[in-house]
Every structure is written in structure tokens, then in C-alpha cells.
Design an enzyme around this catalytic site. Structure first.
Site, PDB file in Angstrom:
ATOM      1  N   ASP A 373      22.702  60.925  49.370  1.00 52.28           N
ATOM      2  CA  ASP A 373      22.261  61.784  48.271  1.00 52.28           C
ATOM      3  C   ASP A 373      23.270  62.874  47.949  1.00 52.28           C
ATOM      4  O   ASP A 373      24.059  63.287  48.814  1.00 52.28           O
ATOM      5  CB  ASP A 373      20.928  62.456  48.621  1.00 52.28           C
ATOM      6  CG  ASP A 373      19.750  61.497  48.533  1.00 52.28           C
ATOM      7  OD1 ASP A 373      19.992  60.289  48.336  1.00 52.28           O
ATOM      8  OD2 ASP A 373      18.599  61.950  48.663  1.00 52.28           O
ATOM      9  N   ASP A 374      23.197  63.360  46.714  1.00 51.53           N
ATOM     10  CA  ASP A 374      23.816  64.610  46.235  1.00 51.53           C
ATOM     11  C   ASP A 374      25.268  64.495  45.800  1.00 51.53           C
ATOM     12  O   ASP A 374      25.811  65.446  45.257  1.00 51.53           O
ATOM     13  CB  ASP A 374      23.711  65.744  47.265  1.00 51.53           C
ATOM     14  CG  ASP A 374      22.294  66.130  47.578  1.00 51.53           C
ATOM     15  OD1 ASP A 374      21.395  65.639  46.883  1.00 51.53           O
ATOM     16  OD2 ASP A 374      22.068  66.907  48.520  1.00 51.53           O
ATOM     17  N   HIS A 424      19.899  60.808  40.667  1.00 52.67           N
ATOM     18  CA  HIS A 424      19.364  61.895  41.518  1.00 52.67           C
ATOM     19  C   HIS A 424      19.226  63.176  40.694  1.00 52.67           C
ATOM     20  O   HIS A 424      19.340  64.282  41.229  1.00 52.67           O
ATOM     21  CB  HIS A 424      20.305  62.109  42.699  1.00 52.67           C
ATOM     22  CG  HIS A 424      19.694  62.822  43.872  1.00 52.67           C
ATOM     23  ND1 HIS A 424      18.446  62.528  44.382  1.00 52.67           N
ATOM     24  CD2 HIS A 424      20.176  63.829  44.652  1.00 52.67           C
ATOM     25  CE1 HIS A 424      18.194  63.307  45.414  1.00 52.67           C
ATOM     26  NE2 HIS A 424      19.212  64.115  45.596  1.00 52.67           N
ATOM     27  N   HIS A 428      19.957  68.694  40.264  1.00 58.79           N
ATOM     28  CA  HIS A 428      19.285  68.746  41.571  1.00 58.79           C
ATOM     29  C   HIS A 428      18.147  69.763  41.626  1.00 58.79           C
ATOM     30  O   HIS A 428      18.040  70.556  42.556  1.00 58.79           O
ATOM     31  CB  HIS A 428      20.309  69.055  42.672  1.00 58.79           C
ATOM     32  CG  HIS A 428      19.891  68.602  44.041  1.00 58.79           C
ATOM     33  ND1 HIS A 428      19.184  69.405  44.913  1.00 58.79           N
ATOM     34  CD2 HIS A 428      20.072  67.433  44.688  1.00 58.79           C
ATOM     35  CE1 HIS A 428      18.970  68.750  46.034  1.00 58.79           C
ATOM     36  NE2 HIS A 428      19.489  67.543  45.925  1.00 58.79           N
ATOM     37  N   HIS A 527      23.561  62.345  53.500  1.00 59.85           N
ATOM     38  CA  HIS A 527      24.086  63.089  52.350  1.00 59.85           C
ATOM     39  C   HIS A 527      25.614  63.039  52.355  1.00 59.85           C
ATOM     40  O   HIS A 527      26.242  63.104  53.427  1.00 59.85           O
ATOM     41  CB  HIS A 527      23.630  64.552  52.395  1.00 59.85           C
ATOM     42  CG  HIS A 527      22.159  64.737  52.207  1.00 59.85           C
ATOM     43  ND1 HIS A 527      21.245  64.547  53.215  1.00 59.85           N
ATOM     44  CD2 HIS A 527      21.423  65.089  51.097  1.00 59.85           C
ATOM     45  CE1 HIS A 527      20.025  64.770  52.766  1.00 59.85           C
ATOM     46  NE2 HIS A 527      20.102  65.109  51.492  1.00 59.85           N
TER      47      HIS A 527
END
Length: 1007
Positions: A373-374, A424, A428, A527
Site C-alpha cells: 500500500d501507499d 488506493h 489517502h 507498505h
């Protein structure tokens, strides 16, 4: 409340815990959400789907067995930090009742010794029980007001109102209200009916009833076309239906209507509390009745007519990939509230409710999908890709559009190396705390970015912070509803490495294995951005090795769901040239905006820091090299003091008196030039000073700010012309010190030390601070370089010869004193600063007056810079052309334009950090904020150091003003930025600006 508990395992008093995994989840949830909640354990003799009367009788009959059971229960309360135990022993034989009471007495003593409570559950209508004795032995008596007809008995209402009312009357005298916890049922019994009648001649069941939830029976009534309605005799809802095998079923229910009636009837008893049985099987509308004490009236009853599944959903399939198949729909029932009895007497279901239906997929044996993620992030994503390539493992990257916009080449690499990309969001956010419109925009923006960069879309979505990955409530389901409507599947997870907690690589591997063992699952979370992910990079090979050792195959999310990458990342259709051009332009503008903000922030910091350090260094050098006029020889000059005055009746006498009592040369005169005042200025001066030969008074028509001083120069007798504003109060030696500096024949003008004399509020104190730390500090430095650009009208001295050469004050600009100062330097004279020649002047005491004054000053400064542009970078003009005028442009124009950007970047960083911290504290990383704060702090520290040095140079000043340096930066300077920007706009528009004279208040104190 009660947690899951224990049951009697054998007659020797041994107990077994029920569902320890569920118990742990329940307790963890309670302790994390409401840590002050008191949790009660439950022990029963229910085992293997029946009440074990035999083992209970054996345990009760043996003192040692009773002791063993009590010790186990005490240990259970200590282990799980419970507040007490509830005893739910049922099917007690009549013979065992006396020893049962003895057990309760023994257990009560043991619990009370540990300051724990004992609760005893009893049926509402069993004549074998001594309710009064039980009430004496228990802290609370849990009355189970249901199962008038139980599952193994004959079909019938679960708690008819007559039965309930009779039971309450019977208990009223035996169970004190302060000890009674009234437990109300909310579930259903479904009996399959026999064709033969029972012994009593009534319809009989083939066997025990199936316990059903409210949601189950409503669904059954829906497909079977059953009609749920309240039985008029029992006031319990019921219906009949035929199953697929044509067997007749009879269903009796307890719902929100029966709960309303029971609570209304029990209200006079004032029980200590109300409990619900069984949690999870209830009518969702019971919560309209439970909770805050309701009014049992028609309005409350009417609210139960609508049936909404606000916290319950149906699921089909298995796995961690979700999509919404069906939205929840409301149901309706017709209700008739009888005002006479206070009860609902009609309950007819007309529209059946449906909960949301969520499809789950992705469950697969011994397969796991790595997800990151991210990202992307230039520091960690390439290293992760290298490790995946080496291990020949595919993964799914859930990217934020913001990072993808900054690093498009990494997106291309991720896709080129065979991995999948999911959405995603763009920035965020916590999607549970933003609007639908914002969420849609976040998803669409990232979608457009992927189409632009790799020519593909994606059908995979993961919410930031894993928000609502297992939605239950209507609020939690709304984002899933939108996500599904946009064609996405939401990808959850069950195996979390917790790398967002900044664990070591070894701890991450251990955590992943622990979660796999505890929860199973097929999707593992890591991540590649959002903080320091170096340990995540180190942990990746270990995680891959550990899961392969356990027999796992690494796949992508699409493979888990039985799809291909092409299906979850379809090629996008060709856009028209204009559409593609517009999309590219949009992203390029965003990129450019980010770059411009970053460049302006860094540029502002560097310029501000450089200028501050330079001015500070030169000022310190000047302080070391000389000491004002102390080194100059004594020389007598004829000094003429000019005081132009326009409507100065409040302040003019104080100014003249300060001049008269000050030290001055023997040849000395004061010229008061009244510039067409409409008040009593001239009259006051004439009445007070007409007999003083040193004072001459003139009255002329108003002709502009430059006219009065030029008139004075023309009529003055002195070699040195000193100008004061009509509100100025000078220090004792100021006049002499100014005149003495002209002993150096190169000096054309001298700037005095102007200070704010009316420090009466925050605004004037901030101006006082600015005079000391900015204006006077600049003059100290520019004195060394012969680059002073303004001799202030409040206190300044001029050589008459220099005034003749320049033509005196000009009407070309609104900053006539600055214009004249620059002209004198261009004529080859020096302009110096006399720090000890102090004068106090009146500063604007309100925002309106301050903005008017500063706008005139700033606009006039721009006019001066433009008028003398020919002096820029000319060697003959020295530092005036190479530093002072460029500094004027830089400090007065460029810096005020970018300084708000610096403050904006800091403010946006603070707001972003606060939002991220609020939305998910555990994953919050302050790295970006700390970097910005570090740069900004260096700038502020230099500002504070410069201010401290300025006060060190003016030792008599009030050091308490230093406390306002930092606040001044965030509030006062915003006013200056506003004025600067307004002045720039006025200059560009060619706008005419008037003088805007300041209204005097006469609040200046002596210098």
C-alpha cells in the site's frame, strides 16, 4: 454485560471454557472501545445441546466438587479481569435445590472476598425456585422472562403478555427492584408440525423447534409468502409456511413490538436493568426502545413501523475480496397502539426488509497474495521490486494517485514486471470520514492517472487505513456501495505484518506468521511508502521464505478470485485527442503546482535566511567599527527645524515642547508650516509660542505633502535642515547628535532612530518591534554600505547644500523622504544613521489606520524603485545600486509575494498531518511535516536571533517585546503581505493613490 464463559464438564466440578477464540475477540473489542465497561462471566450446565442435570446434581452434592468449581471460576475472573460471575444452572432437580442454595452461599462468600459480584439467572415462572432466598444470596437476580413455550415443548407463544404479566406480579414481592435484571427475549422458534395432534388435542410438533434469528424468519416468510402478524391473544407475532417438502411449519417470534410491550408493562417494577437474549438474533429496531429511557407512547410505537438493517448484512462466498450485490431495503409493519392499555395490539408485516448482500471471493487453500500500500516511493518501491523479481513472486500494489503522479516511471515498472496495480485513492484519506463526492473524486482521479501512465484501468480498490474492510453498519457499508457502483471490488486482508508500526524485519515476519495461524486468510499487507519502509524491504525475503516453507504459493489478487490480470486491469478505450490533451494538461498543472509550491517554499526560506544573516552580520560589523558621532570633532552649525503640520491640534504642542527643552545648538530655529489645516493647529501654536523668537510660524494653502517642507527649506536660515513629523517627541540629545554628524563634509543626510511612542495595544507593540528589529536594524547595516534608502520623516536631518542640488522634496512619489534620500546618494553624498538620536512617533492604533499608512508607504516605495531604476547595478552608485535598490525590490515585492506561500505550505502540512493523525494514529508518519517544520524553524530561529541582536544594540529597549517575535510572524506580517500584494496590484493597474493622513490620538510618550 456478559462475555462468553464456561460450562460444567463433569460431576467432579471441572469446568470447560466455551469458545476461547470468540471470548478473546469479545474482550479485546470491549477493552479497546469501552475499557470502563464491567464484564461478567457466565457459567452454565448446558453441554452437548442440552441441560446436564445429572452432572450438576453430582457437583452440588459433593463439597470438594463445589470447591473445585468455585476455585476455577475465581481463577477465570482473575485471568480475564471480570467483575463477577453469573450462575445459569437450569434443569435443577427438586432434590438438589437445597444444596444449590448452599453452593450459591459458598460462591457468594468467595466472590465477595475478592470484591466481585454474583449474579443468578432464574426462569420467570418456576414454582420450584425460592426467589426470595435466591435474592438474599445474589447481588443481582437475572430474570429470564421468555420460553413460556420452549424448543422441546409444544408450539406456542414464547412470552405471551398474560404469561409475562403474571410472572412479573409473582416476582414483584420476592425480587427487590434494585436487584432485578429483567432479561427479555428477541428470537424465534420454528417448529415443523406433525399431522397428529398432541395428547392435549392441540397441534403438535414433530420434534424440537429450530432457534431462528429475526433475519432468518423474515427471509423465510419472504420466499414462502408467509404472513407475519401478531396473535391477538398472546400479542406475540407468528406465521405458518410450507417448506420445499410441503411440510407445515409454525413460527413464533419475539420482536421489537413484543419488547416495547414488555418494557411498558415492566416499567412500574423499576428493575435495576434490562438485558437482551439473544444478541445477534434480535429485530434491529429493538435499539429504538433500549438505551435511553424511552416514552412508551404512540410516538415511540410508531417509530417501530419501519424496519431497517442498520448493522447487519448477508454474505455469500468466502474470502477477502468484497463487492456489494444488493443494497439494504427497508421493511414496514402496520402498528396499532392502544392508548388505554399502553400496548401495541396490532403488528402486521406488510413489506419485508432485506439486509445488504455482500459477495466475498478470494478464499483458496495454501495460496497467498502479497499486497503493498501507499506507493510508489523512489526509496523503497524499486528495492521491493528487485526482491520480488529475485524470488519470482508476483504482487499487487495499491497506489495513491498523488505518489503515482510524482513517480510515473515506477508505475510503469510495476506493471511491466508483471504485477497488478490497485486504486488506493488519490490523497489517502480515511474514507469513513469524507463525503461520497470526495471519495468518488479520489477514486476517479487515480483511475485517470493509471489510464494516462500505463493505459490501463483497475477494478481493485483498497481503502486507506484498511477502513471498513469488514463493514457491518449502514454507515460502514456506504463506501462499499459507492465503490461497487463504480465497478470496483474492495480488497481486504487478514494477514497484517504491522510494518506501519515500525517493527524490525524479524518482528514483521513473526507477526505475519502469527496472524496467518490465528486468522488464516489469503492476502498479506505490507507498505512501500508512507514512512520509513527500510525494515519492510528487509523483511520481504524472510516472509516469502517462511510462507513457502508452510506450503504457500504466491499469487496475485486476481488469481485468488479466478480472474486474469487483463480482467482486473482492462485496457482503456482510446480517448479523443482533446480528451487526452485535457487530462494530460490537468495532471501537468497539478505537478507544476506542487513543484512551484516546493520551489517557492525553499526559495523563500533561503532568501529570507540569507538576507537576515547578511543584514545582521553587516550591522554587527558596523557596531564594532564605529560608535556613531562620538569620534567626530565638535563643530557649530545653524540648525533649522522644520515641522510641517496638517490638522495636528492634538499633538503639535507636545512636539514643540520636546524640542524646546532638548539640547540644541546656539544657532537654532523652529519653523512651523501649517499646511492648510482645518482645525485649530495654527491658532494653538500662535497662542502658545508667538512670543518665542526661536519659533516662526507660517500658514499656507494645502498643496501636498512635499510642499510644506519645501516652503520651510526656502525660508529656513540654517545650514542643517532637521525635519520632524508633528507628532514626534524627541529625546534630550537627539538634535545635537544629528547636527554633529555633519562635521563630516561627505554626509548629505542623517537618519535618526525612530521608535513607536504609543505602545498601547498589541498592534502598536508589534509596530514597535518592527521598528527595532527591521527598520532600524536595516539602517544600521545600510549605514556601513552607504545604502540607506529612507531618512524617516519622523526624525531626519539634511545638509542644505545637498537639498539645493537635488531640488528638495519631490511630488513624484508618495514616499518623498525615500525619494530624496536616494537622490542625495546619487549626488555622491553619504547618508548615515545616528542610533542615539531617538524620537518617539505615533503609530496607527487600529487595523484600518495601519493598512492605510502601510499601503501609502509600500506604494510610494514601488514608485521610488521605479523612478530610480537607472541606478540599478551602476558602479558609481555603489551599494545603493548593487544591494539597496535590489533589496528593496526583493524584500518589498518578491518576498511578500512568496512569504504567504511559505506560511501556506506550513499550514497545509500541519492540517494534513493533523488529519492523518486523527484518521489513523497508528499509521501516522510525521516525516514530511518534520522536514518542513525543520526548515521553517531554522528561518524563525534566525529571525529570533536577529531580533535579539537588535535589542542587544538598543540596550535601553523593553526586552519583553522579544516575546512577540514568533507570534508577530504569523499574524502581524500577514497584514504586511496583504498590503504589499495590494500595492503591487495597484501599481500594475496604474492606480492613483492619495496621501491618506493618519488620525492623531496624542498618545505618544516622551522618548
Amino acid at each position: 454485560m456478559w462475555s462468553l464463559g464456561m460450562h460444567l464438564a463433569s460431576g467432579d466440578g471441572s469446568l470447560t471454557e466455551d469458545n476461547s477464540a470468540d471470548r478473546k475477540q469479545v474482550l479485546d473489542f470491549i477493552h479497546s472501545h469501552k475499557p470502563d465497561t464491567k464484564v461478567i462471566g457466565l457459567v452454565s450446565n448446558f453441554s452437548e445441546f442440552e441441560w446436564d442435570s445429572e452432572s450438576l446434581s453430582q457437583m452440588l452434592a459433593q463439597p470438594q466438587a463445589r470447591k473445585r468449581a468455585i476455585l476455577q471460576l475465581l481463577q477465570y475472573t482473575q485471568t480475564h479481569q471480570l467483575a463477577g460471575i453469573c450462575i445459569d444452572f437450569e434443569a435443577i432437580t427438586e432434590k438438589s435445590l437445597p444444596v444449590y442454595y448452599r453452593f450459591l452461599d459458598e460462591f457468594r462468600s468467595a466472590l465477595h472476598a475478592s470484591d466481585l459480584a454474583i449474579l443468578v439467572a432464574v426462569p420467570a415462572d418456576n414454582d420450584d425456585y425460592d426467589y426470595r432466598k435466591i435474592s438474599e444470596l445474589a447481588d443481582y437476580v437475572v430474570v429470564m422472562a421468555y420460553d413460556e413455550h420452549w424448543s422441546t415443548g409444544s408450539p406456542g407463544p414464547i412470552a405471551s403478555m398474560d404469561w409475562f404479566s403474571s410472572a412479573m406480579r409473582r416476582l414483584q414481592g420476592d425480587v427487590p427492584s434494585e436487584k432485578m435484571i429483567l432479561t427479555l427475549g428477541n428470537y424465534s422458534y420454528d417448529w415443523e408440525m406433525s399431522e397428529q395432534a398432541g395428547e392435549d388435542g392441540l397441534p403438535a410438533a414433530k420434534g424440537p423447534a429450530e432457534v431462528r434469528t429475526f433475519k432468518d424468519v423474515v427471509f423465510t416468510a419472504t420466499w414462502s409468502k408467509g404472513e407475519i402478524a401478531m396473535d391477538p391473544f398472546s400479542l406475540n407475532p407468528m406465521f405458518q409456511y410450507e417448506d420445499k417438502n410441503n411440510n407445515t411449519h409454525q413460527v413464533w417470534m419475539l420482536d421489537a413490538i413484543t419488547l416495547f410491550n414488555q418494557m411498558a408493562m415492566a416499567k412500574p417494577l423499576e428493575p435495576f436493568g434490562i438485558a437482551l437474549w439473544r444478541l445477534g438474533s434480535e429485530d434491529p429496531m429493538v435499539w429504538e426502545v433500549l438505551g435511553d429511557t424511552p416514552d412508551f407512547n404512540g410516538r415511540t410505537a410508531g417509530a417501530l413501523g419501519s424496519i431497517d438493517y442498520d448493522y447487519s448484512s448477508d454474505y455469500q462466498g468466502d474470502g477477502e475480496v468484497m463487492s456489494m450485490v444488493r443494497k439494504a431495503t427497508s421493511g414496514k409493519r402496520e402498528i396499532d397502539f392502544d392508548k388505554n392499555t399502553g400496548l401495541i395490539i396490532t403488528d402486521q408485516y406488510t413489506v419485508f426488509p432485506f439486509p445488504s448482500l455482500i459477495s466475498l471471493s478470494g478464499a483458496a487453500d495454501r495460496k497467498v497474495a502479497l499486497s503493498f500500500d501507499d506507493g510508489p516511493n523512489p526509496s523503497y518501491t524499486p528495492l521491493i521490486l528487485d526482491a520480488l523479481k529475485k524470488a519470482q513472486v508476483p504482487a499487487t500494489f495499491f497506489i495513491t494517485g498523488y505518489n503515482g503522479l510524482k513517480y510515473p516511471s515506477l508505475l510503469k515498472r510495476v506493471f511491466a514486471e508483471g504485477h497488478e496495480i490497485g486504486n488506493h485513492t488519490f490523497t489517502h484519506p480515511n474514507i469513513s470520514k469524507i463525503s461520497w463526492l470526495r471519495l468518488r473524486a479520489e477514486i476517479k482521479a487515480t483511475e485517470l492517472l493509471l489510464e494516462k501512465v500505463i493505459g490501463r484501468g483497475t477494478r481493485l480498490f483498497r481503502a486507506p487505513y484498511n477502513t471498513d474492510s469488514e463493514p457491518v453498519t449502514a454507515k460502514e457499508l456506504r463506501p462499499l456501495e459507492l465503490i461497487s457502483s463504480l465497478g470496483y471490488e474492495e480488497v481486504g486482508l487478514k494477514i497484517d505484518t504491522h510494518d506501519w508500526q515500525e517493527l524490525s524485519a524479524g518482528e514483521m515476519v513473526k507477526k505475519a506468521l502469527e496472524e496467518e495461524a490465528a486468522y488464516g486468510g489469503n492476502i498479506l499487507l505490507m507498505h512501500d511508502a508512507g514512512g520509513d519502509r527500510s525494515q519492510s524491504v528487509k523483511a520481504l525475503p524472510g516472509i516469502i521464505h517462511a510462507f513457502r516453507q508452510k506450503g504457500y504459493e504466491f499469487v496475485t489478487v486476481s488469481q485468488l478470485t479466478g480472474k486474469t490480470r487483463a480482467e482486473v486491469m482492462p485496457e482503456t478505450s482510446k480517448q479523443s485527442t482533446w480528451s487526452e490533451w485535457g487530462r494530460n494538461l490537468g495532471f501537468n498543472i497539478i505537478n507544476l503546482g506542487q513543484d512551484v509550491l516546493s520551489v517557492l517554499f525553499v526559495t523563500g526560506i533561503i532568501l529570507g535566511l540569507s538576507r537576515t544573516l547578511f543584514i545582521m552580520g553587516i550591522a554587527l560589523l558596523g557596531m564594532v567599527r564605529k560608535n556613531g558621532s562620538a569620534h567626530l570633532p565638535e563643530k557649530e552649525f545653524f540648525v533649522s527645524v522644520l515641522i510641517p503640520a496638517y490638522n495636528e491640534e492634538k499633538v503639535i504642542r507636545k512636539t514643540i515642547d520636546s524640542l524646546l527643552i532638548a539640547r540644541h545648538p546656539e544657532s537654532f530655529e523652529i519653523l512651523i508650516i501649517d499646511d492648510g489645516s482645518t482645525d485649530a493647529t495654527y491658532k494653538i501654536v500662535q497662542e502658545a509660542y508667538s512670543e518665542d523668537p526661536r519659533i516662526r510660524m507660517f500658514s499656507i494653502p494645502n498643496g501636498g505633502k512635499h510642499q510644506a517642507p519645501n516652503f520651510g527649506i526656502e525660508h529656513a536660515l540654517g545650514e542643517i535642515i532637521v525635519t520632524f513629523d508633528a507628532d514626534t517627541v524627541i529625546a534630550k540629545d537627539a538634535l545635537v547628535l544629528l547636527a554633529k554628524r555633519f562635521s563630516d563634509s561627505a554626509i548629505g543626510a542623517v537618519a535618526g532612530n525612530a521608535k513607536v511612542g504609543n505602545r498601547i495595544n498589541l498592534l502598536t507593540r508589534w509596530q514597535a518591534l518592527e521598528y527595532i528589529t527591521c527598520q532600524n536594524m536595516d539602517r544600521r547595516a545600510l549605514d556601513v554600505l552607504n545604502g540607506i534608502t529612507v531618512v524617516p520623516g519622523a526624525i531626519g536631518a539634511w545638509r542644505r547644500e545637498a537639498l539645493k542640488q537635488t531640488g528638495g522634496f519631490s511630488a513624484d512619489t508618495l514616499a518623498e523622504d525615500s525619494d530624496l534620500t536616494v537622490q542625495i546618494i546619487k549626488q555622491g553624498y553619504k547618508v548615515c544613521y545616528e542610533e542615539k538620536a531617538i524620537a518617539s512617533t505615533e503609530a496607527p492604533a487600529d487595523i484600518k489606520g495601519f493598512l492605510r499608512q502601510r499601503f501609502r508607504w509600500m506604494f510610494g516605495t514601488f514608485q521610488v524603485a521605479w523612478k530610480h531604476k537607472d541606478a540599478l547595478f551602476r558602479p558609481k552608485n555603489g551599494f545603493l545600486g548593487f544591494f539597496s535598490l535590489p533589496n528593496l525590490l526583493l524584500h518589498q515585492i518578491f518576498f511578500p509575494l512568496i512569504s504567504p506561500v511559505m506560511d501556506l505550505v506550513l499550514l497545509l502540512s500541519l492540517l494534513s498531518a493533523a488529519l492523518n493523525r486523527w484518521q489513523h494514529a497508528a499509521e501516522f508518519s510525521p516525516d514530511t511535516l518534520l522536514r518542513i517544520f525543520c526548515f521553517y524553524s531554522i528561518f524563525l530561529a534566525a529571525d529570533l536571533l536577529s531580533a535579539t541582536i537588535a535589542f542587544f544594540m538598543e540596550r535601553e529597549e523593553d526586552k519583553r517585546l522579544l516575546l512577540w517575535v514568533v507570534p508577530q510572524h504569523f499574524f502581524y506580517r500577514q497584514l504586511l503581505y496583504y498590503v504589499a500584494i495590494k500595492s503591487i496590484i495597484a501599481s500594475l493597474r496604474g492606480q492613483l493613490v492619495g496621501w491618506n493622513k493618519l488620525d492623531r490620538a496624542g498618545t505618544v510618550e516622551a522618548a
